[in-house]
Design an enzyme around this catalytic site. Sequence first.
Site, mmCIF file in Angstrom:
data_model
loop_
_atom_site.group_PDB
_atom_site.id
_atom_site.type_symbol
_atom_site.label_atom_id
_atom_site.label_comp_id
_atom_site.label_asym_id
_atom_site.label_seq_id
_atom_site.Cartn_x
_atom_site.Cartn_y
_atom_site.Cartn_z
ATOM 1 N N HIS A 460 0.828 -1.210 0.000
ATOM 2 C CA HIS A 460 0.000 0.000 0.000
ATOM 3 C C HIS A 460 0.864 1.263 0.000
ATOM 4 O O HIS A 460 0.500 2.271 0.597
ATOM 5 C CB HIS A 460 -0.930 0.006 1.217
ATOM 6 C CG HIS A 460 -1.979 -1.053 1.196
ATOM 7 N ND1 HIS A 460 -3.172 -0.916 0.529
ATOM 8 C CD2 HIS A 460 -2.008 -2.285 1.744
ATOM 9 C CE1 HIS A 460 -3.891 -2.012 0.679
ATOM 10 N NE2 HIS A 460 -3.204 -2.866 1.401
ATOM 11 N N ASP A 546 0.188 -5.003 6.005
ATOM 12 C CA ASP A 546 -0.569 -6.119 5.444
ATOM 13 C C ASP A 546 -0.448 -6.147 3.923
ATOM 14 O O ASP A 546 0.032 -5.215 3.294
ATOM 15 C CB ASP A 546 -2.043 -6.024 5.845
ATOM 16 C CG ASP A 546 -2.727 -4.782 5.271
ATOM 17 O OD1 ASP A 546 -2.034 -3.766 5.071
ATOM 18 O OD2 ASP A 546 -3.945 -4.841 5.034
ATOM 19 N N GLU A 547 -0.890 -7.242 3.336
ATOM 20 C CA GLU A 547 -1.092 -7.397 1.893
ATOM 21 C C GLU A 547 0.167 -7.094 1.068
ATOM 22 O O GLU A 547 0.227 -6.129 0.318
ATOM 23 C CB GLU A 547 -2.265 -6.519 1.440
ATOM 24 C CG GLU A 547 -3.575 -6.944 2.100
ATOM 25 C CD GLU A 547 -4.790 -6.115 1.688
ATOM 26 O OE1 GLU A 547 -4.592 -5.042 1.086
ATOM 27 O OE2 GLU A 547 -5.913 -6.542 1.959
ATOM 28 N N THR A 548 1.145 -7.976 1.190
ATOM 29 C CA THR A 548 2.386 -7.825 0.425
ATOM 30 C C THR A 548 2.710 -9.068 -0.398
ATOM 31 O O THR A 548 3.827 -9.220 -0.878
ATOM 32 C CB THR A 548 3.572 -7.551 1.371
ATOM 33 O OG1 THR A 548 3.704 -8.660 2.270
ATOM 34 C CG2 THR A 548 3.354 -6.270 2.156
#
Length: 868
Positions: A460, A546-548
């Site tokens: 992000h 998060d979200e990698t």
Amino acid sequence: MRKIIVTSLLAMLSASAQAQSQQHQVTDFAQQLQVSYELVNSLPQHCPQDQDKCYYSRIRLTTPQTLNLQDWSIYFSQLTPVILNESSLFDIQHINGDLHRITPTDKFTTLTANSEYELTFYSQGSQITRSEFMPNFFVHVQGSEAQVIDSTRTKIDPETGLELQPYLLPFTDKNKQFRVNKNDNTQWANSDSLYQQINSVPDSIDISAQLIPQPTSLVVTEGHSTVDLSLGITLTINGVSKRSLTPVINRLNLLGVSTKTKGLPVSVNVLPNESAESTHSRPNVSHPKPSNLEYYQLKIDAQGIEITSHSDIGAFYGLISLAGLIDTEKLTLPYLKIDDQPRYTFRGLHIDVARNFLSKAFILSTLDQMAAYKLNKLHLHLADDEGWRLEIPGLPELTSVGAKRCFNDPDNCLLPQLGSDITGSSQSDGYYSVDDYTEILAYAKARHIQVIPSLDMPGHSRAAIHSMEARYRHYLAKGDQVTADTYRLVEPEDNTQYSSIQHYKDNTLNVCLDSTYLFIDKVIDEVQQLHQDAGTPLTTYHIGADETAGAWLDSPACDRLRSHKSEQVAGLHSLNGYFIERISAMLAKKQIKVAGWNDGMGETRKERMPKAVQTNSWSQLYSEGHVATHQQANYDWDTIISTPEVTYFDFPYEAHPKEPGNHWAARNISSKKVFEFMPDNLPAHAELWKDINNQAYRSDDTKNPLRQGVRYQGIQAHLWSEMLRSDRQAQYMLFPRLLALAERAWHKAQWELEYDHSGKVYFSQSGHFTQEAERAREQDWQRFASILGRKELAKLEKAKVFYRIPTVGAKLQQGILDIKTLFPGIPVEYQQTSGEWRPYQAGEAVTSPLKIRAMSQDMSRKGRTLNL
């Protein structure tokens, strides 16, 4: 020589004239082209490319006059990538994130007047709310400025104040425009279904001694005796400064209660400890319990009003409760006694200003409402892929580039996303200056609210990455390689191909570069200094984390890290865990507690993390989400409940296409659902709620129950802003359901099912939540709904909050119209066959009403209309 000069001048003039002519054609194209978007089928029988889920759409292009523009491209936002285009005249290409491009093929000639051109295509995933279909398509031709196509702009309904999407065809088919999979049993929220769902709340409930959130103890002490606030109040303050109470005094003034020299006596007393009894203004008043600084006692009797506490914040909340008791139409209060303290120490609201910017005025207004309902943590999401929203001294590119979106100018802006305008100066663009942020911090401090900044990383992070790449190019052009490299966040030799959850291919900073940590250290130091200058030390910093998935697989720097520092990454699921551990240690040295989302924090090794850790658990309950939550709570981490199917306020209030919001975790989050949440017992909701498909589910808590003595730190509401393009839209999504979350954050209801640390299995028939508890919950809801409908909505109007007016349940029986609203006391009107709108009166005979809607308390604004 003169001839050469003249020829050159003529060539330049000719080129300039051609450019002006082309720009005029682009503008004409943008003004004349009519674009219509249609969701053809939300659940096609077959999906291309072996996709599990897809949807089928159609775009039509028409024009009243022939448009001869050559080599044009139309760009538009599509939240999920197009996976199959059926048109032979046009290509559709996914660019990055949600941005797509339409270009004509060799078979296309020109856009002829009054002809229709059609594109049909399949997209990955699902979209079933109208707000997910983004506005602001724009046209571009090489050498000219891009222009937004006028027919794709949104408008505002003058009656409701809600956003309209003229480019998007109506959603009317419940089978083809509402279901997301074959098991989807979600019910379309029409007037009939709402009538069946809503239990009528009688107008007779006495709310004169009631407020939101409900106190720990409230006792009406003398029958019908009351005090009158209409002549104002006279404040006597001991042990606390009047300045610290100014925000509450301002709220009392807003509600019609002013401070006067000869008003009703109100004494506010802060007693630091039991020995302070001599400073008490009334010797017969018992001392408050010293266990909680937020504790207060409020008494109303013949002598006036007295608030007693042990701290400034307790005094603040006592006076806030006085404001909460007030009915703006009737400024009298009964004799009563309140003893009160909060359920949780962390009562939070997360606001995303990164995806789409929200103004400083909105933040300040929201802080006022947070204080009014005793919320005390503002988690401010300041950076993400689509924007960096905080000025960082020494890194001007973060805001000069990262705070705005325009087209084809990477040194000055980010690529358009989320249906943004392309001017770089719309409401979705912007940032908080140092002075703005300092003002926000001071404003929050005055209301006893802690601001927790979040600048998301390492995923992000597209706004940061591209801002630092612009910085890199700037210093490289000056020949300053060292400065150019100092804060660079990417490795040119990294050939990893990945796609983030939001379909970006370039949004994850490289966690194996020293320059990445120099950048983060610089940012944290500057943010810490901003907090210090505002007199609010930075004690918690949220890194996101998060979200990698998929990043760094082909990075030489990461290969070296794995090889040379193998002991630092041994046992880690991914390098994201290494990154979080390293940043957590960096923060700990600065006396700052690290916070992050639970999926990222779960990639770390507990023994390598600091003792003080905050984790926001957003695991979904119907997917055994309680397991991850319990695991991290059992680490003794400060666990904040962030369950998306009840705390994510970017989801719709009701399951209806016109209700704005996302849908991936919940099709509807009503105020009542938030009120009925039992945050201390997550698995128990399997007995009471349904999953994303409105189907029963099962929660097994026997494998990883909470340890005895483990308690959650708190609960947090969340407002993500992908689909918010104005402050008013943000307020609509927050209010009034934020009041229900404040109720659960401050007060634990007696009907809530106690958590069983031995572990239980919950499902629709498990029977742990008794019928007696159901009756108690409904009675409590009717109390809450009465306060909200008959007191609090009027207060929101006085504060100019654009809250959601509820939709109306209605049924016509033998010529008599019967209606139900979620909250009592709300004006309702109906439209007859003649087209005339008439105020609803119970028991009145009507002639075939066509439509029905509620109104604001002051009747200045209409709610969303439903057909009968």
